[in-house]
Enzyme design. Sequence first.
Site, PDB file in Angstrom:
ATOM      1  N   CYS A  35     -31.435   2.774   9.695  1.00  0.00           N
ATOM      2  CA  CYS A  35     -32.263   3.214   8.569  1.00  0.00           C
ATOM      3  C   CYS A  35     -32.342   2.046   7.571  1.00  0.00           C
ATOM      4  CB  CYS A  35     -31.600   4.440   7.937  1.00  0.00           C
ATOM      5  SG  CYS A  35     -32.494   5.112   6.553  1.00  0.00           S
TER       6      CYS A  35
ATOM      7  N   LYS B 190     -24.836  15.532 -36.001  1.00  0.00           N
ATOM      8  CA  LYS B 190     -25.170  15.064 -34.648  1.00  0.00           C
ATOM      9  C   LYS B 190     -26.654  15.259 -34.374  1.00  0.00           C
ATOM     10  CE  LYS B 190     -20.982  14.922 -32.289  1.00  0.00           C
ATOM     11  NZ  LYS B 190     -20.627  14.976 -30.910  1.00  0.00           N
TER      12      LYS B 190
ATOM     13  N   GLU C  50     -23.119   6.749 -42.912  1.00  0.00           N
ATOM     14  CA  GLU C  50     -22.947   5.662 -41.934  1.00  0.00           C
ATOM     15  C   GLU C  50     -23.494   6.099 -40.586  1.00  0.00           C
ATOM     16  OE1 GLU C  50     -18.748   4.877 -41.760  1.00  0.00           O
ATOM     17  OE2 GLU C  50     -18.613   4.691 -43.929  1.00  0.00           O
TER      18      GLU C  50
ATOM     19  N   CYS D 107     -35.613  11.961   7.120  1.00  0.00           N
ATOM     20  CA  CYS D 107     -35.477  10.788   6.264  1.00  0.00           C
ATOM     21  C   CYS D 107     -36.838  10.140   6.025  1.00  0.00           C
ATOM     22  CB  CYS D 107     -34.529   9.784   6.921  1.00  0.00           C
ATOM     23  SG  CYS D 107     -34.409   8.241   6.009  1.00  0.00           S
TER      24      CYS D 107
ATOM     25  N   CYS E 106     -36.821   6.509   7.823  1.00  0.00           N
ATOM     26  CA  CYS E 106     -36.731   6.281   9.259  1.00  0.00           C
ATOM     27  C   CYS E 106     -37.036   7.516  10.103  1.00  0.00           C
ATOM     28  CB  CYS E 106     -35.347   5.738   9.623  1.00  0.00           C
ATOM     29  SG  CYS E 106     -34.056   6.986   9.493  1.00  0.00           S
TER      30      CYS E 106
ATOM     31  N   CYS F 261     -28.909  10.657   5.428  1.00  0.00           N
ATOM     32  CA  CYS F 261     -29.524  10.252   6.681  1.00  0.00           C
ATOM     33  C   CYS F 261     -28.418   9.672   7.568  1.00  0.00           C
ATOM     34  CB  CYS F 261     -30.603   9.205   6.404  1.00  0.00           C
ATOM     35  SG  CYS F 261     -31.107   8.341   7.896  1.00  0.00           S
TER      36      CYS F 261
ATOM     37  N   LYS G 153     -23.133   6.919 -36.747  1.00  0.00           N
ATOM     38  CA  LYS G 153     -22.014   7.362 -35.918  1.00  0.00           C
ATOM     39  C   LYS G 153     -22.115   6.633 -34.573  1.00  0.00           C
ATOM     40  CE  LYS G 153     -19.481  11.480 -34.523  1.00  0.00           C
ATOM     41  NZ  LYS G 153     -19.244  11.124 -33.139  1.00  0.00           N
TER      42      LYS G 153
ATOM     43  N   ASP H 151     -21.415   5.373 -30.962  1.00  0.00           N
ATOM     44  CA  ASP H 151     -20.936   6.145 -29.824  1.00  0.00           C
ATOM     45  C   ASP H 151     -20.084   5.251 -28.925  1.00  0.00           C
ATOM     46  OD1 ASP H 151     -20.604   8.465 -28.535  1.00  0.00           O
ATOM     47  OD2 ASP H 151     -22.575   8.523 -27.591  1.00  0.00           O
TER      48      ASP H 151
ATOM     49  N   TYR I 116     -14.755   0.799 -39.855  1.00  0.00           N
ATOM     50  CA  TYR I 116     -15.289   1.668 -40.910  1.00  0.00           C
ATOM     51  C   TYR I 116     -14.243   2.332 -41.795  1.00  0.00           C
ATOM     52  CZ  TYR I 116     -14.698   4.762 -36.866  1.00  0.00           C
ATOM     53  OH  TYR I 116     -14.219   5.398 -35.769  1.00  0.00           O
TER      54      TYR I 116
HETATM   55  N1  NAD Z   1     -19.313  16.158 -22.783  1.00  0.00           N
HETATM   56  C1  NAD Z   1     -18.027  16.446 -22.725  1.00  0.00           C
HETATM   57  O1  NAD Z   1     -17.479  16.861 -21.702  1.00  0.00           O
HETATM   58  C2  NAD Z   1     -17.194  16.214 -23.933  1.00  0.00           C
HETATM   59  C3  NAD Z   1     -15.814  16.455 -23.896  1.00  0.00           C
HETATM   60  C4  NAD Z   1     -15.083  16.194 -25.039  1.00  0.00           C
HETATM   61  C5  NAD Z   1     -15.716  15.713 -26.167  1.00  0.00           C
HETATM   62  N2  NAD Z   1     -17.065  15.511 -26.166  1.00  0.00           N
HETATM   63  C6  NAD Z   1     -17.777  15.033 -27.335  1.00  0.00           C
HETATM   64  O2  NAD Z   1     -16.941  14.389 -28.222  1.00  0.00           O
HETATM   65  C7  NAD Z   1     -17.008  15.028 -29.491  1.00  0.00           C
HETATM   66  C8  NAD Z   1     -15.638  15.269 -30.023  1.00  0.00           C
HETATM   67  O3  NAD Z   1     -15.033  14.090 -30.007  1.00  0.00           O
HETATM   68  P1  NAD Z   1     -14.232  13.549 -31.213  1.00  0.00           P
HETATM   69  O4  NAD Z   1     -13.154  14.453 -31.577  1.00  0.00           O
HETATM   70  O5  NAD Z   1     -13.960  12.162 -30.815  1.00  0.00           O
HETATM   71  O6  NAD Z   1     -15.209  13.648 -32.410  1.00  0.00           O
HETATM   72  P2  NAD Z   1     -16.522  12.941 -32.667  1.00  0.00           P
HETATM   73  O7  NAD Z   1     -16.810  11.902 -31.663  1.00  0.00           O
HETATM   74  O8  NAD Z   1     -17.545  13.971 -32.872  1.00  0.00           O
HETATM   75  O9  NAD Z   1     -16.200  12.264 -34.066  1.00  0.00           O
HETATM   76  C9  NAD Z   1     -15.042  11.523 -34.355  1.00  0.00           C
HETATM   77  C10 NAD Z   1     -15.165  10.127 -33.928  1.00  0.00           C
HETATM   78  O10 NAD Z   1     -16.365   9.540 -34.366  1.00  0.00           O
HETATM   79  C11 NAD Z   1     -16.216   8.149 -34.251  1.00  0.00           C
HETATM   80  N3  NAD Z   1     -17.047   7.448 -35.240  1.00  0.00           N
HETATM   81  C12 NAD Z   1     -18.154   6.735 -34.944  1.00  0.00           C
HETATM   82  N4  NAD Z   1     -18.690   6.197 -36.021  1.00  0.00           N
HETATM   83  C13 NAD Z   1     -17.918   6.549 -37.066  1.00  0.00           C
HETATM   84  C14 NAD Z   1     -17.981   6.276 -38.462  1.00  0.00           C
HETATM   85  N5  NAD Z   1     -18.953   5.536 -38.998  1.00  0.00           N
HETATM   86  N6  NAD Z   1     -17.006   6.794 -39.235  1.00  0.00           N
HETATM   87  C15 NAD Z   1     -16.007   7.573 -38.710  1.00  0.00           C
HETATM   88  N7  NAD Z   1     -15.913   7.860 -37.389  1.00  0.00           N
HETATM   89  C16 NAD Z   1     -16.862   7.356 -36.575  1.00  0.00           C
HETATM   90  C17 NAD Z   1     -14.745   7.888 -34.347  1.00  0.00           C
HETATM   91  O11 NAD Z   1     -14.332   7.359 -33.106  1.00  0.00           O
HETATM   92  C18 NAD Z   1     -14.127   9.223 -34.503  1.00  0.00           C
HETATM   93  O12 NAD Z   1     -12.912   9.336 -33.828  1.00  0.00           O
HETATM   94  C19 NAD Z   1     -17.612  16.367 -29.297  1.00  0.00           C
HETATM   95  O13 NAD Z   1     -18.433  16.635 -30.401  1.00  0.00           O
HETATM   96  C20 NAD Z   1     -18.358  16.232 -28.020  1.00  0.00           C
HETATM   97  O14 NAD Z   1     -19.702  15.996 -28.342  1.00  0.00           O
HETATM   98  C21 NAD Z   1     -17.795  15.754 -25.085  1.00  0.00           C
HETATM   99 ZN    ZN Z   2     -33.013   7.113   7.376  1.00  0.00          ZN
END
Ligand code: NAD
Ligand code: ZN
Length: 668
Positions: A428, A310, A112, A404, A407, A422, A114, A116, A223
């Site tokens: 400005c 990922k 599937e 700047c 200005c 500035c 993923k 965001d 899902y």
């Molecule tokens: N940049 C940062 O500061 C920061 C901080 C914390 C977490 N993160 C990111 O978040 C990730 C960890 O977060 P997480 O624990 O939520 O894990 P994740 O986002 O890697 O995976 C779990 C989540 O994927 C989602 N998802 C989307 N499509 C899906 C599908 N088809 N089936 C099942 N799940 C699906 C669900 O919401 C599930 O909870 C880390 O890998 C990191 O990349 C980043």
């Molecule tokens: Zn300026």
Amino acid sequence: MSENIQQKIEDLRKELHQHNENYYLLDTPTISDYDFDMLLEELRDLEAQYPEFYDENSPTVRVGGGITKVFPTVQHKFRMYSLDNSYDFDDLEDWEKRIIKTIDEPVEFVAELKYDGASISILYENGKLVQAVTRGDGFQGDEITANVRTISDIPLKLKGDFPEHFFMRGEIYLTRKNFDKINKQREEEGLDPFMNPRNTASGSLKMQDSGEVRKRGLSSVLYQFISEDIPAASHWELLQKAQSWGFKTSQQAKLCTTLDEVKEFINFWDVERHNLPFEIDGIVLKVNSLKQQRQLGYTAKSPRWAMAYKFKAEKVETELQSVSYQVGRTGAITPVANLKPVLLAGTIVKRASLHNEDIIKKLDLHENDFVYVEKGGEIIPKIVGVNTEKRTEESKEIEYIKNCPECGTELVKIEDQAIHFCPNDLHCPPQVVGRMIHYVSRKALNIDNLGSETIEQLYRERLIENPADFYVLTKEQLLPLERMAEKSAQNIISGIEKSKEIPFEKVLYGIGIKHVGETVAKKLVKNFPTIEDLKNATVEELCQVEDIGTKIAVSIVEFFANSENILMIERLKSYGVQLEKGESTNEVLSNVLEGKTFLFTGKLSLFTREAAEEMVEKHGGKNISAVSKNLNFLVVGEKAGSKLKKAQDIGTIEILDEQQFLDLVEKQ
Ligand SMILES: NC(=O)c1ccc[n+]([C@@H]2O[C@H](COP(=O)([O-])OP(=O)(O)OC[C@H]3O[C@@H](n4cnc5c(N)ncnc54)[C@H](O)[C@@H]3O)[C@@H](O)[C@H]2O)c1
Ligand SMILES: [Zn+2]
């Protein structure tokens, strides 16, 4: 040695906890997902090598989210897990091997996208949506049913042959189109744009006004079906059923019988993802048979039967052609790299943000360098490194500008923020325009129909230079502007006229005194009911108002020390703009608190301080700002400090917690 290791482990945990908070609770991550995952991996390796430092609260064991205090907390009947991550095919092959070891029979996978966004669990009873809860820490989450009900593709009522009681899990996300729309509107209102669709979706779900949530235009994909009785033998069948009941399931999901098919799916979407109307950050693979899923079970944090693959942020090399500097509406300078156009993640990239001087120094950027550009979670690509091998001897270091570009005024650097700005805010050009755009914005004078483009045109034509000029504009002056029809010109004129009824606190916010936001403006008006009072106030007097510190106070005094500002205020006054507090329009709800005085202290969780003070007024009470014998009630939140102690010492003051305060108000 082992002390060092322990320290290292603790440091990593602390750093990751902070990133989790930034990401899940504040919705503003400060590092890329990839970098986050690498830190987590490092910690996981160390913990595996040194099991004596095990901690059940480690970010490797716990799901990163949390709950807020704004929504009711709900326990998940079935725990919500995270997913294990993999970044290459070797990882996937290892995963398959582990599965085969436990299950000695053929395994099918459902692949599937993923999505965001933010995950959600929705309870359906007798075909009706009953409750929606965020993942939170996996054990409990925020109940946000009202907000989820506003999402148009989530069914409130099911059709067909659905089970009586079950949970549907899925992802709430924002399409690229709606994300751009929101940012465009924010820009018009003079607000900072949101960083990316994921954080915006997650932040939107946590807004308190469902009406505002609806306006964000969120989408869903569901899902996973969860319940005690499962009406199927495989995940794939469940997806088909869910669709027949009215859920929006992933159109791109695919049933794969071999890992090679899975790889093909991944390769396809690694390229094609850029053409989707929404963002994905990878692929999710799930073992199809539910019986096999049960055999595999869970680790502390994620199912063994599922795996996220990922995508890596794409990186390309290109030549730096020049650095230019943009002046924002608040005067902040943003350096921008102009690049030789290059294809990256499906779009042609010509520019990249350099953020500030420190970043340029850190990259040690030289003229005509060959740079690596990456598109991570953010919309704007960034330069992540320099190919120094291609640098020529005569190439000079990039030197930050001193004046700047708009200005010519000498720039000022705010040291602790690494930002240049500035200081010529009154003359400005981008700042002048920014100030007028702010003045007409919705939360200020709310002059509809007067968009930023019109303001820019009017400024170019030298018809306006500060907010007071709006009030002498005529229809005849507007009509010659580009794309200006009789009707819209008339609307602008009537909008300006109507703004004369806008209350003082909004005008005060609108005239754009540095550091005076909406809330500060309200507080000021309460204590200084006319602009004259405010103009005459000293720094000390201003600082006595709750939440007003020296920084704000000095900025207010400086504002009124400038004769151009005074002239503008005098003109606004002569045109009839509200510069005094009107008769209190507060509706009175009861007089149960009549004659009583209140003060709130500590961290409140049931309501904001402002809402509480408003409640006091609406029920006939009075708010005062210090603990004294005149105080009747001190309402204390968490971590109440010196005020509580002082009240206890006085002895006559009744101390209430938040709930007791509510009971008192509702005792009518
Ligand atoms: N940049 C940062 O500061 C920061 C901080 C914390 C977490 N993160 C990111 O978040 C990730 C960890 O977060 P997480 O624990 O939520 O894990 P994740 O986002 O890697 O995976 C779990 C989540 O994927 C989602 N998802 C989307 N499509 C899906 C599908 N088809 N089936 C099942 N799940 C699906 C669900 O919401 C599930 O909870 C880390 O890998 C990191 O990349 C980043
Ligand atoms: Zn300026």
